[in-house]
Design an enzyme around this catalytic site. Structure first.
Site, PDB file in Angstrom:
ATOM      1  N   CYS A   1      -6.370   2.026   5.669  1.00 33.55           N
ATOM      2  CA  CYS A   1      -6.962   0.775   6.151  1.00 33.55           C
ATOM      3  C   CYS A   1      -6.354   0.448   7.521  1.00 33.55           C
ATOM      4  CB  CYS A   1      -6.677  -0.346   5.153  1.00 33.55           C
ATOM      5  SG  CYS A   1      -4.936  -0.828   5.066  1.00 33.55           S
TER       6      CYS A   1
ATOM      7  N   GLU B   1       0.966   3.887   1.803  1.00 32.85           N
ATOM      8  CA  GLU B   1       1.439   4.305   3.119  1.00 32.85           C
ATOM      9  C   GLU B   1       2.588   3.430   3.605  1.00 32.85           C
ATOM     10  OE1 GLU B   1      -1.700   3.601   2.148  1.00 32.85           O
ATOM     11  OE2 GLU B   1      -3.164   4.472   3.516  1.00 32.85           O
TER      12      GLU B   1
ATOM     13  N   HIS C   1       0.855  -1.187   0.000  1.00 30.65           N
ATOM     14  CA  HIS C   1       0.000   0.000   0.000  1.00 30.65           C
ATOM     15  C   HIS C   1       0.893   1.239   0.000  1.00 30.65           C
ATOM     16  CE1 HIS C   1      -3.883  -1.930   1.798  1.00 30.65           C
ATOM     17  NE2 HIS C   1      -3.321  -2.698   0.875  1.00 30.65           N
TER      18      HIS C   1
ATOM     19  N   CYS D   1      -2.494   0.007   7.461  1.00 27.73           N
ATOM     20  CA  CYS D   1      -1.772   1.267   7.295  1.00 27.73           C
ATOM     21  C   CYS D   1      -1.922   2.169   8.514  1.00 27.73           C
ATOM     22  CB  CYS D   1      -2.225   1.959   6.017  1.00 27.73           C
ATOM     23  SG  CYS D   1      -1.749   1.033   4.536  1.00 27.73           S
TER      24      CYS D   1
END
Length: 144
Positions: free
Chosen positions: A78, A50, A48, A81
């Site tokens: 999410c 992040e 992801h 993260c």
């Protein structure tokens, strides 16, 4: 946030879910790293925006603590993260669009308000949210 949106656009062009992130030095307001989702290219669900940005920032400054830095991300993080943001102790989280399905900051899980969370960054939401929302909408329209 504009630079995070540019990163999201790069993800969009690569058929990745269009999420972008940048980490900024709070002292001089300079971007130290920028990233975008890369789960498809890397065939890895952990890639992801992040997570990539936090990993690169920690490597760059040779520290696991990013308390002098802020993260800007185009979509509400999410759970994975959000936990990474807490563990790396980023000072402030700025995000664009809310994520009613997977968001874990204000939409669903509310990770930073949970008893398992030991650190809470300052949180600012809704920044250029419509731009982020439109990019996500276009992406999912294209792939369906």
């Amino acid at each position: 946030m504009e630079q995070a949106l540019k990163q999201a656009g790069i993800a969009f062009d690569k058929n990745e879910v269009p999420v972008g992130a940048v980490i900024v030095d709070r002292l001089n307001q300079k971007i130290i790293v920028s990233s975008h989702n890369n789960t498809e290219e890397k065939n890895n669900a952990l890639y992801h925006a992040e997570i990539i940005a936090i990993n690169e920032a920690c490597n760059l400054i040779s520290s696991k603590n990013l308390n002098d830095y802020d993260i800007y991300v185009t979509l509400e993080p999410c759970a994975m993260c959000a936990a990474a943001i807490a563990h790396s102790r980023l000072k402030r989280l700025f995000y664009g669009a809310s994520d009613s399905k997977h968001g874990a900051v204000e939409s669903n899980l509310r990770y930073f308000n949970s008893s398992v969370c030991f650190y809470r960054p300052e949180i600012y939401s809704g920044i250029l949210a419509e731009d982020s929302r439109l990019l996500m909408k276009e992406f999912f329209k294209r792939i369906r």
